[in-house]
Write a protein that holds these residues in place. Structure first.
Motif, short mmCIF file in Angstrom:
data_model
loop_
_atom_site.label_atom_id
_atom_site.label_comp_id
_atom_site.label_asym_id
_atom_site.label_seq_id
_atom_site.Cartn_x
_atom_site.Cartn_y
_atom_site.Cartn_z
N CYS A 574 -13.23 17.37 -7.08
CA CYS A 574 -12.56 17.15 -5.72
C CYS A 574 -12.56 15.54 -5.94
N LYS A 575 -11.57 15.16 -4.51
CA LYS A 575 -10.99 14.15 -4.28
C LYS A 575 -11.01 13.91 -2.44
N THR A 576 -11.19 13.13 -1.50
CA THR A 576 -9.98 13.00 -1.16
C THR A 576 -9.02 12.67 -1.57
N SER A 577 -8.03 13.50 -0.20
CA SER A 577 -7.21 12.88 -0.75
C SER A 577 -6.38 11.21 0.20
N GLY A 578 -7.45 10.34 0.64
CA GLY A 578 -7.14 8.80 1.18
C GLY A 578 -6.61 9.83 2.52
N SER A 579 -6.01 10.72 2.92
CA SER A 579 -4.96 10.24 3.89
C SER A 579 -6.09 11.30 5.15
N LYS A 651 -1.96 4.03 4.41
CA LYS A 651 -2.79 4.15 5.68
C LYS A 651 -3.83 3.27 6.65
N PRO A 652 -3.86 4.27 7.35
CA PRO A 652 -5.05 2.32 8.28
C PRO A 652 -6.25 2.81 7.23
N GLY A 653 -6.75 1.52 7.33
CA GLY A 653 -7.96 1.69 6.95
C GLY A 653 -8.24 0.88 5.26
N ALA A 654 -6.61 1.52 5.06
CA ALA A 654 -6.64 1.00 3.74
C ALA A 654 -7.52 2.04 2.30
N THR A 655 -7.50 2.94 2.75
CA THR A 655 -8.29 3.96 2.10
C THR A 655 -8.38 4.29 1.06
N ASP A 673 -15.29 6.48 4.46
CA ASP A 673 -16.06 5.96 3.91
C ASP A 673 -15.85 5.35 2.42
N PHE A 674 -14.42 5.41 2.21
CA PHE A 674 -13.69 5.02 0.65
C PHE A 674 -12.39 4.03 1.12
N THR A 675 -12.66 2.53 0.68
CA THR A 675 -11.35 1.59 1.01
C THR A 675 -11.32 1.00 0.42
N ILE A 676 -10.52 -0.20 0.40
CA ILE A 676 -10.27 -1.22 -0.35
C ILE A 676 -11.24 -2.14 -0.94
N LYS A 677 -11.94 -2.05 0.17
CA LYS A 677 -13.61 -3.54 0.16
C LYS A 677 -14.63 -2.86 -0.76
N ALA A 679 -14.53 0.12 -3.30
CA ALA A 679 -14.07 1.76 -3.99
C ALA A 679 -14.59 0.41 -4.87
N PRO A 680 -14.45 -0.32 -5.75
CA PRO A 680 -15.23 -0.94 -6.87
C PRO A 680 -16.47 -1.08 -6.92
N ALA A 681 -17.27 -1.17 -5.71
CA ALA A 681 -18.90 -1.37 -5.57
C ALA A 681 -19.51 0.23 -6.36
N ARG A 682 -19.03 1.10 -5.50
CA ARG A 682 -18.80 2.26 -5.15
C ARG A 682 -18.40 2.87 -7.21
N LEU A 683 -17.30 2.66 -7.92
CA LEU A 683 -17.19 3.07 -9.22
C LEU A 683 -18.19 2.39 -10.12
N ARG A 684 -18.74 1.24 -9.92
CA ARG A 684 -19.60 0.91 -10.73
C ARG A 684 -21.05 1.28 -11.01
N GLU A 685 -20.87 2.01 -9.29
CA GLU A 685 -22.80 2.33 -9.46
C GLU A 685 -22.35 4.13 -10.17
N THR A 686 -20.98 5.00 -9.72
CA THR A 686 -20.99 6.07 -9.99
C THR A 686 -20.25 6.50 -11.38
N GLY A 687 -19.09 5.36 -12.07
CA GLY A 687 -18.28 5.53 -13.11
C GLY A 687 -17.55 6.41 -12.35
N ASP A 688 -16.69 7.20 -13.75
CA ASP A 688 -15.41 7.52 -13.13
C ASP A 688 -15.96 9.86 -13.08
N LEU A 689 -16.14 9.97 -11.82
CA LEU A 689 -16.05 10.88 -11.77
C LEU A 689 -15.60 12.24 -12.40
N PHE A 690 -14.10 12.10 -12.38
CA PHE A 690 -12.95 12.76 -12.29
C PHE A 690 -13.24 12.79 -14.21
#
Length: 712
Positions: A574-579, A651-655, A673-677, A679-690
């Motif tokens: 699953c993933k958020t749609s970002g919308s 979308k507002p917030g650059a989700t 919870d997941f924005t342009i600011k 998201a890169p740090a999260r990916l370095r922690e989680t890797g590609d969950l998909f």
């Protein structure tokens, strides 16, 4: 199977007059024919066996093991095979008496009785080495199916033989591998399809590895062609290269999250390291409710009050992106072994987003140590005993710590991306007015996440959703790029209903990604299928689109879908749609058509809608939904697109459309919870969950067979 490399044995030239002296070319032809004939004679069974020592069949022997390395390689002195996803086994056949033993001399005679019984029909005496696998309906080995195998009603078993150690009084372990394989090919009875030769492929190792990736295999084996067989040795002359990282681990306990209705929430994992039990994380995905209940029966006799670890373990450790789940541990005697797949290992030695693959009854807990990948280049050079590199290795992975592409001051900047000069202009133009995020911020974001998003764009036609003046100004879709894109951009032709020929842009490398962004494509919208198989999607998507619903209701439906799919043995991500909603992906690996994908999606959402009809709808027309959440399965059609994983949204917030752990899908989750600011740090922690979404697809026939009978 991997393509075979064709050998050209033809020699050109014209006929020589009868009395003319032989030419050098004719001598070369003769030499070639002689060598070929000699090789045929040398490979005859009597000639090969004559080289072997006479002796009794070995007893209490253990298989030769392989060393794990990090990359595929090409070397003419090595041969390559499939790495089968099953149980290693030795087959002892002598005078009609058979033993089928695991790598630890545990009997498989009763467990895999069809293979054992078939071996008793052999006339010749021999000792063979191979892998027992369970085959799905496509003929692929399926470890989970093997682990749950109880009788022939559970599926077909096969034994892939890849080596022979002894034959009719001859110990052949000291012969070179290629000669043992030649013997095996000539003596192995093959009247029954349950016994198969594990073929050696005449292709480069890198090509073999690529084919294994595409076919969803576990990996490949590389073996030195002249290697002898040494019992119970982890040899560097046999190497294993895995497509996906997997490891046997000890089950040290389990947890249950606060408020969870599951039998357990996660398994606590361990390995032996320097003589001590080392905690390596927990796994909470990969098992159905039924499987959990079966495992709990194994756990009950092993429950203890005291942790088996010397140090204190926080089994509910939060991170920057994950809150505490209220998990409580139950400890077990460290006796059971299972196997997990994982993406990578953190600096703390913990597996990153592991998935349960199955129990390993053939492995002893005391032998489970952390398996680390050796450097291929060093190992091959050591074995080949050469001073210079003997292998052509695949490229090193990209740096995961990318910073920014563009500096914060210059309004126009040019960067060379994959050999192409891209010009970036008007970089201070504001795309998200409320937050002040600019065009420059967007470029830097896509540069930072390129390695994560590109697998979901590559080889896929794109629908360009352009917002050249930011998210508050009108945007528009562009599909045709014919004559409007650089010459190095890949395109995919199509013809409109009016007969006009046009071209889609096709995702490729980061040069294409950043060129799309330069058009004002804030979000990336690829097809579900690739140009190599345009009518066969790589995944089925269920789009949860709320209207007057709360996001907590979206979360409730997402978990209900997962529960249903778990019951069918179907993995989903699953993933958020970002919308406003969520997307649930089911991997198909391009094995089915769009129509089949859509029908499967419809089956799932209509059942969910029946359960939650008070606030969900499958009505296509908005007016007929009456404000209810739309469970959209119709996206599964040719040419349809959704914002892909890690895509920004206008979308507002650059989700960001962000993949999630399933245990994150609970009340309190927010799109912001997941924005342009961050998201890169999260990916370095989680890797590609998909990543599994693009891996081995489901068996749709097997899934339908498990569809709950009460819902039919």
């Amino acid at each position: 199977m991997p393509p075979t490399r064709k050998k050209n044995n033809s020699v050109g030239g014209t006929a020589t007059p009868a009395r003319q002296a032989p030419t050098k070319k004719k001598k070369a032809v003769a030499n070639t024919e002689v060598k070929s004939l000699q090789k045929t004679l040398d490979d005859s069974l009597p000639a090969l066996l004559a080289k072997a020592k006479t002796g009794l069949m070995p007893k209490n022997i253990k298989p030769m093991l392989a060393t794990l390395v990090d990359k595929p390689f090409d070397d003419p002195d090595w041969v390559y095979e499939v790495k089968w996803d099953g149980y290693r086994a030795l087959g002892f056949v002598k005078k009609g008496r058979v033993q089928l033993l695991s790598r630890n001399n545990k009997s498989f005679d009763k467990k895999f009785y069809p293979i054992h019984d078939m071996l008793t029909t052999w006339k010749a005496d021999m000792l063979i080495d191979g892998e027992i696998v369970a085959l799905d309906e496509q003929g692929n080995s399926n470890f989970n199916q093997l682990q749950n195998w109880r009788s022939e009603a559970d599926g077909e078993l096969a034994f892939y033989a890849f080596d022979i150690l002894w034959y009719n009084g001859k110990n052949v372990m000291g012969l070179p591998l290629t000669e043992r394989q030649a013997i095996l090919k000539q003596v192995l009875p093959q009247e029954d399809d349950r016994i198969r030769i594990s073929n050696v492929f005449d292709v480069p190792g890198t090509e073999m590895f690529t084919a294994a990736e595409k076919m969803g295999l576990e990996g490949i084996m590389a073996k030195r062609a002249d290697s002898v067989y040494t019992s119970d040795l982890r040899s560097k002359e046999w190497l294993k290269i895995k497509v996906n990282k997997r490891q046997e681990v000890i089950i040290a306990g389990f947890t249950k999250n606060e408020g969870s209705s599951k039998t357990f929430s996660a398994l606590l994992l361990a390995v032996h390291e320097k003589g001590k039990l080392k905690y390596v994380g927990k796994v909470g995905t990969g098992f159905s409710d039924k499987r959990q209940q079966e495992m709990m029966e194994l756990f009950k006799p092993l429950i203890v009050k005291k942790s088996p670890f010397a140090e204190a373990i926080d089994v509910d450790k939060p991170s920057r992106f994950r809150k505490r789940m209220g998990a409580k541990p139950t400890w077990l005697k460290p006796q059971l072994v299972c196997e997990v797949a994982y993406a990578e290992i953190t600096d703390e030695g913990v597996f990153r987003h592991p998935s349960f693959e199955g129990m390993r009854e053939d492995k002893k807990a005391g032998e489970v140590v952390r398996e680390t990948e050796s450097d291929t280049k060093k190992v091959v050079m050591e074995v080949n005993k050469k001073d210079k590199p003997a292998a052509i290795l695949t490229k090193a992975p990209k740096d995961k710590g990318r910073k920014t592409l563009l500096n914060p001051t210059d309004e126009t900047q040019t960067r060379n991306i994959k050999g192409h000069d891209l010009k970036f202009t008007n970089l201070s133009k504001v795309y998200w007015p409320k937050e002040g995020y600019t065009k420059r911020d967007m470029f830097n974001y896509y540069y930072q996440v390129a390695e994560y998003i590109l697998p979901y764009l590559k080889d896929r036609p794109q629908s360009l959703n352009r917002f050249p003046n930011g998210i508050t100004k009108p945007g528009f879709y562009q599909k045709d790029v014919k004559g409007k894109s650089p010459g190095w951009v890949s395109t995919f032709p199509y013809t409109t209903s009016d007969g006009v020929k046009k071209e889609f842009l096709v995702g490729d490398n980061e040069d294409t990604l950043l060129w799309m962004a330069s058009l004002g494509c804030i979000e990336m919208n690829p097809w579900f299928s690739r140009i190599q198989s345009p009518d066969h999607p790589d995944y089925c998507v269920l789009d949860l689109d709320p209207d007057k619903n709360t996001f907590n209701q979206v979360i409730k439906i997402a978990n209900a879908i997962k529960d249903l799919l778990d019951a069918m043995g179907v993995p989903c991500y699953c993933k958020t749609s970002g919308s406003t909603g969520m997307h649930i992906y089911i991997p198909l690996a391009a094995k089915y058509t769009y129509d089949q994908s859509q029908m499967f999606g419809r089956l799932i959402v209509e059942d969910i809608q029946r359960q939650y009809s008070s606030f969900t709808s499958v009505e296509r027309l908005v007016k007929n939904r009456k404000g209810k959440m739309y469970l959209d399965f119709l996206q599964n059609r040719p040419g349809a697109t959704l914002a892909c994983p890690y895509s920004l949204r206008p979308k507002p917030g650059a989700t960001v459309s962000m993949p999630l752990h399933w245990d994150e899908v609970k009340p309190g989750l927010k799109m912001s919870d997941f924005t342009i600011k961050n998201a890169p740090a999260r990916l370095r922690e989680t890797g590609d969950l998909f990543k599994p979404v693009l891996g081995k697809g489901i068996n749709l026939q097997a899934a339908l067979a498990k569809y709950p009978k009460q819902l039919r």
